[in-house]
Design a protein around this motif. Structure first.
Motif, mmCIF file in Angstrom:
data_model
loop_
_atom_site.group_PDB
_atom_site.id
_atom_site.type_symbol
_atom_site.label_atom_id
_atom_site.label_comp_id
_atom_site.label_asym_id
_atom_site.label_seq_id
_atom_site.Cartn_x
_atom_site.Cartn_y
_atom_site.Cartn_z
ATOM 1 N N GLY A 148 60.851 -33.941 116.961
ATOM 2 C CA GLY A 148 59.940 -35.124 116.606
ATOM 3 C C GLY A 148 59.531 -35.413 115.140
ATOM 4 N N LEU A 149 59.445 -34.300 114.466
ATOM 5 C CA LEU A 149 58.832 -34.460 113.063
ATOM 6 C C LEU A 149 59.825 -35.022 112.091
ATOM 7 N N LEU A 150 61.195 -34.621 112.294
ATOM 8 C CA LEU A 150 62.281 -35.133 111.622
ATOM 9 C C LEU A 150 62.632 -36.619 111.887
ATOM 10 N N ASN A 151 62.340 -37.063 113.072
ATOM 11 C CA ASN A 151 62.492 -38.506 113.565
ATOM 12 C C ASN A 151 61.362 -39.280 112.868
ATOM 13 N N GLN A 152 60.181 -38.649 112.852
ATOM 14 C CA GLN A 152 58.869 -39.244 112.117
ATOM 15 C C GLN A 152 59.127 -39.504 110.791
ATOM 16 N N LEU A 153 59.699 -38.417 110.041
ATOM 17 C CA LEU A 153 59.595 -38.472 108.528
ATOM 18 C C LEU A 153 60.598 -39.518 108.581
ATOM 19 N N SER A 154 61.832 -39.738 109.051
ATOM 20 C CA SER A 154 62.739 -40.591 108.929
ATOM 21 C C SER A 154 62.570 -42.006 109.114
ATOM 22 N N ALA A 155 61.392 -42.280 110.014
ATOM 23 C CA ALA A 155 60.605 -43.611 110.557
ATOM 24 C C ALA A 155 59.782 -43.930 109.358
ATOM 25 N N LEU A 156 59.008 -42.734 108.614
ATOM 26 C CA LEU A 156 58.248 -43.196 107.541
ATOM 27 C C LEU A 156 59.134 -43.694 106.378
ATOM 28 N N ALA A 157 60.241 -43.138 106.259
ATOM 29 C CA ALA A 157 61.111 -43.483 105.105
ATOM 30 C C ALA A 157 61.584 -44.880 105.266
ATOM 31 N N LEU A 158 61.764 -45.295 106.448
ATOM 32 C CA LEU A 158 62.413 -46.739 106.851
ATOM 33 C C LEU A 158 61.159 -47.702 107.163
ATOM 34 N N GLY A 159 60.229 -47.385 106.721
ATOM 35 C CA GLY A 159 58.853 -48.358 106.693
ATOM 36 C C GLY A 159 58.509 -48.437 108.095
ATOM 37 N N LEU A 160 58.835 -47.723 109.086
ATOM 38 C CA LEU A 160 58.427 -48.035 110.698
ATOM 39 C C LEU A 160 56.978 -47.698 111.016
ATOM 40 N N TYR A 161 56.300 -46.944 109.898
ATOM 41 C CA TYR A 161 54.913 -46.870 109.959
ATOM 42 C C TYR A 161 53.889 -47.542 108.897
ATOM 43 N N ASN A 162 54.823 -48.396 108.324
ATOM 44 C CA ASN A 162 54.067 -49.377 107.379
ATOM 45 C C ASN A 162 52.898 -50.503 108.310
ATOM 46 N N SER A 163 51.818 -50.379 108.226
ATOM 47 C CA SER A 163 51.016 -51.328 108.994
ATOM 48 C C SER A 163 51.216 -52.796 108.467
ATOM 49 N N LYS A 164 51.657 -53.093 107.733
ATOM 50 C CA LYS A 164 52.052 -54.325 107.219
ATOM 51 C C LYS A 164 53.416 -54.820 107.393
ATOM 52 N N LEU A 165 54.330 -54.036 107.993
ATOM 53 C CA LEU A 165 55.522 -54.521 108.128
ATOM 54 C C LEU A 165 55.750 -55.681 108.710
ATOM 55 N N ARG A 166 56.453 -56.584 107.896
ATOM 56 C CA ARG A 166 56.822 -58.083 108.646
ATOM 57 C C ARG A 166 58.265 -58.123 109.151
ATOM 58 N N GLU A 167 58.367 -57.721 110.409
ATOM 59 C CA GLU A 167 59.788 -57.605 110.821
ATOM 60 C C GLU A 167 59.697 -58.092 112.273
ATOM 61 N N SER A 168 60.909 -58.839 112.788
ATOM 62 C CA SER A 168 60.905 -59.268 114.166
ATOM 63 C C SER A 168 61.276 -57.943 115.043
ATOM 64 N N PHE A 169 61.150 -58.034 116.187
ATOM 65 C CA PHE A 169 61.617 -56.760 116.978
ATOM 66 C C PHE A 169 63.095 -56.400 116.671
ATOM 67 N N ARG A 170 63.967 -57.319 116.512
ATOM 68 C CA ARG A 170 65.363 -56.859 116.152
ATOM 69 C C ARG A 170 65.437 -56.119 115.022
ATOM 70 N N GLY A 171 64.563 -56.491 113.997
ATOM 71 C CA GLY A 171 64.584 -55.750 112.665
ATOM 72 C C GLY A 171 64.005 -54.433 112.842
ATOM 73 N N ILE A 172 62.919 -54.219 113.755
ATOM 74 C CA ILE A 172 62.268 -53.235 114.210
ATOM 75 C C ILE A 172 63.331 -52.181 114.926
ATOM 76 N N PHE A 173 64.092 -52.772 115.742
ATOM 77 C CA PHE A 173 65.131 -52.025 116.491
ATOM 78 C C PHE A 173 66.276 -51.465 115.551
ATOM 79 N N ARG A 174 66.760 -52.554 114.784
ATOM 80 C CA ARG A 174 67.776 -51.820 113.690
ATOM 81 C C ARG A 174 67.210 -50.721 112.958
ATOM 82 N N ARG A 175 65.984 -50.777 112.455
ATOM 83 C CA ARG A 175 65.436 -49.675 111.674
ATOM 84 C C ARG A 175 65.295 -48.371 112.510
#
Length: 467
Positions: free
Chosen positions: A59-86
Motif C-alpha cells: 500500500g505504501l509503495l502505491n501511495q508513494l507512486s501516487a504522490l509522485a504522479l500528483g494524485l494527492y495534490n489537492s489542486k490537481l485539475r484533471e478530468s476523471f479520465r486523466g486521474i484514471f490514466r495517472r
C-alpha cells in the motif's frame, strides 16, 4: 510530511490518505484470498502477520507512486479520465518496485503473478473510489470556517488570489470584517461585515474555526483582548502572511514586513550536518541519475546533430548567478538557434520562435537540463533549489523586487518549489510570483521537502509539463 503539516490538512484529505492505504493493502489480501479459493498460482502460504506487513508495504509503495504522479495534490485539475490514466501509471510503477524488492522476503516471497493480480484489483478499487469522490464532493466536509479581520488591501489578496473553488478546498470564508483604517479599494465582491457584538461571541455563534488577521492599519487597532478570548476558546488566530503561506505554498512578498522575517521560523540553515553532507548527497544522486539517463543524453546529442547539422554545437553554456551571488557557467543541451541572442540577452517566452524543433521536446520533458549533472558534481548547483538566473536580469530584479536577493542564500537547483508551482516565467511579474515560492522553499528547506520536490518533478517529466 511532518506531523505539523499533516495536522494542517483537512479531515477530507487525511481520510483520502487513510482510506486508500486500506484499499491498496486490501487489494493484496484479496488477491491472496482469491488464490486460496481458486488455486490460481502455486506457492507456499505465508504467516498472517507477515502477509499483513507485506500488504501495508504494498500500500505504501502505491501511495508513494501516487504522490509522485500528483494524485494527492489537492489542486490537481484533471478530468476523471486523466486521474484514471495517472492511477494506471501509479499502480504500474508500484508493481515494478514491488517485484524488485520481492526477493528480499526470502522464503516468504510472493509470486509475481499474485502481485499482478493485486495491482489489477488496486486499479479497480481505488479508481472506483476516486470516481465516487470525483462525482460527489465527499471531501468537502472537513473545511475550516474562517473569519477575516480586515477588508482592505491586505485582506483582498484572499479575494484576488484564492477566488476559485480549487483554491478553497480546505476552507470557506464566512466574511470580511470592516476595520478602521482599511483601504476602501480592498474587498469588492465578497461579504463585508460590521460586528455589533463582541468578536468572541460572534465567532462562537457562527462556528468560526479560525480568524485571519488581515487589517491594513495595525497600530492601536487590534482587539487584542478579544483575540485572546477567542484563542483560549479554541479558535485559531492566524496572521495573513502565515495564512497565505499555508494555503498557497508561497510567501506574499508584497505584504512582508521586516519584523515578520526576523521573528518567523526558518530562513536560516543551522543544520551543519546537512550542509556538510550536501555535496556528497547531491553527487551520489547525480551519478545515479547519469547511470540511468546516459542513453537519453546520447540520443539527444545525435538528434541535435542530425537536425541542426554535423558542425552544430550540442551544448550551450551560459553565465548564471549562484550561491552568495557568485557567477558560474551553467551547461545545457542547446534548444535555441545559434543566433537566438543576436539582439542581446532576453528571457525565453511562451511559443518562442527562437526554439528549434527538437528544442521544444527537450524543454517539454526537461531533457535540456540533463547536462547540469556536471554543475551538480562540480558543486555549483544542487538537485533542489531556486533556478539560477542570468546576471543581466538579476541586477534589475534585485532593484525592483523586495527580498529577491534572499534567494541567493541557498545553492541553486535543477528543480525547485517554484518550478512545481509556477513553471512559466518570462516577465518581471512572473519573477515576482516565482520569488514567492522560492522564499517559501528557503524558509521551509528540509530533506523531506527536497524529497517531495524530487518526487513531484517525476510528474512534470512523465507528463511533459516542462517549458
Amino acid at each position: 510530511m511532518s506531523s505539523s503539516k499533516f495536522r494542517d490538512l483537512s479531515a477530507g484529505t487525511k481520510s483520502l490518505i487513510v482510506i486508500e492505504q486500506i484499499l491498496f493493502a486490501g487489494a493484496l489480501l484479496s488477491a491472496v484470498h482469491l488464490n486460496e479459493l481458486y488455486n490460481i498460482v502455486d506457492f507456499q502460504l505465508v504467516p498472517d502477520g507477515f502477509l499483513l506487513l507485506y500488504a501495508v508495504i504494498f500500500g505504501l509503495l502505491n501511495q508513494l507512486s501516487a504522490l509522485a504522479l500528483g494524485l494527492y495534490n489537492s489542486k490537481l485539475r484533471e478530468s476523471f479520465r486523466g486521474i484514471f490514466r495517472r492511477m494506471l501509471m501509479c499502480v504500474s510503477v508500484a508493481f515494478f518496485v514491488a517485484t524488485i524488492i520481492n526477493p528480499l522476503y526470502g522464503k516468504n516471497i510472493l509470486p509475481i503473478e499474485l502481485l499482478a493480480i493485486a495491482s489489477s484489483i488496486s486499479v479497480f478499487l481505488v479508481s472506483s473510489f476516486r470516481y465516487f469522490t470525483f462525482k460527489v464532493d465527499f471531501f468537502g466536509f472537513g473545511k475550516r470556517n474562517i473569519l477575516v479581520m480586515g477588508s482592505g488591501e491586505r485582506a483582498s489578496i484572499i479575494e484576488r488570489r484564492m477566488r476559485r473553488d480549487v483554491d478553497r478546498q480546505d476552507f470557506t470564508v464566512h466574511g470580511f470584517i470592516v476595520m478602521e483604517g482599511d483601504s476602501p479599494d480592498g474587498i469588492q465582491r465578497e461579504t463585508r461585515l460590521k460586528i455589533d457584538d463582541t468578536l468572541v461571541n460572534y465567532a462562537l455563534a457562527h462556528n468560526i474555526d479560525e480568524i485571519v488577521v488581515a487589517n491594513d492599519e495595525r497600530r492601536n487597532n487590534l482587539p487584542v483582548d478579544e483575540l485572546f478570548a477567542c484563542k483560549i476558546r479554541g479558535i485559531e488566530i492566524t496572521e495573513i502572511l502565515d495564512f497565505i503561506e499555508r494555503e498557497t505554498g508561497q510567501i506574499a512578498v508584497n505584504l512582508i514586513y521586516p519584523s515578520w522575517v526576523i521573528y518567523s521560523n526558518g530562513f536560516a540553515s543551522n543544520n551543519h550536518l546537512r550542509n556538510t553532507l550536501d555535496w556528497i548527497f547531491n553527487a551520489i544522486m547525480a551519478l545515479c541519475l547519469l547511470a540511468v539517463v546516459w542513453p537519453i543524453m546520447l540520443i539527444t546529442m545525435l538528434l541535435i546533430k542530425i537536425t541542426e547539422g554535423v558542425h552544430a554545437p550540442v551544448f550551450y553554456k551560459q553565465e548564471r548567478v549562484g550561491l552568495d551571488g557568485e557567477p558560474f557557467e551553467i551547461i545545457k543541451f542547446r534548444s535555441m538557434r545559434l543566433d537566438a541572442e543576436k539582439n542581446g540577452a532576453q528571457m525565453a517566452s511562451e511559443n518562442d520562435n527562437r526554439i528549434t524543433k527538437i528544442g521544444n521536446y527537450l524543454r517539454k520533458y526537461r531533457i535540456d537540463e540533463l547536462p547540469q549533472i556536471w554543475n551538480v558534481l562540480h558543486g555549483d548547483m544542487g538537485f533542489v533549489g531556486p533556478r539560477p538566473e542570468r546576471p543581466q536580469f538579476v541586477q534589475g530584479l534585485i532593484k525592483n523586487l523586495p527580498y529577491y536577493n534572499e534567494r541567493h542564500n541557498v545553492k541553486p537547483g535543477l528543480t525547485g518549489w517554484a518550478q512545481l508551482k509556477y513553471p512559466y516565467g518570462a516577465t518581471e511579474a512572473d519573477s515576482l510570483e516565482k520569488l514567492k515560492y522560492d522564499l517559501y522553499y528557503i524558509k521551509h528547506r528540509s530533506f523531506l521537502l527536497d524529497l517531495l520536490i524530487l518526487i513531484r518533478t517525476v510528474e512534470i517529466v512523465l507528463f511533459g509539463k516542462g517549458r
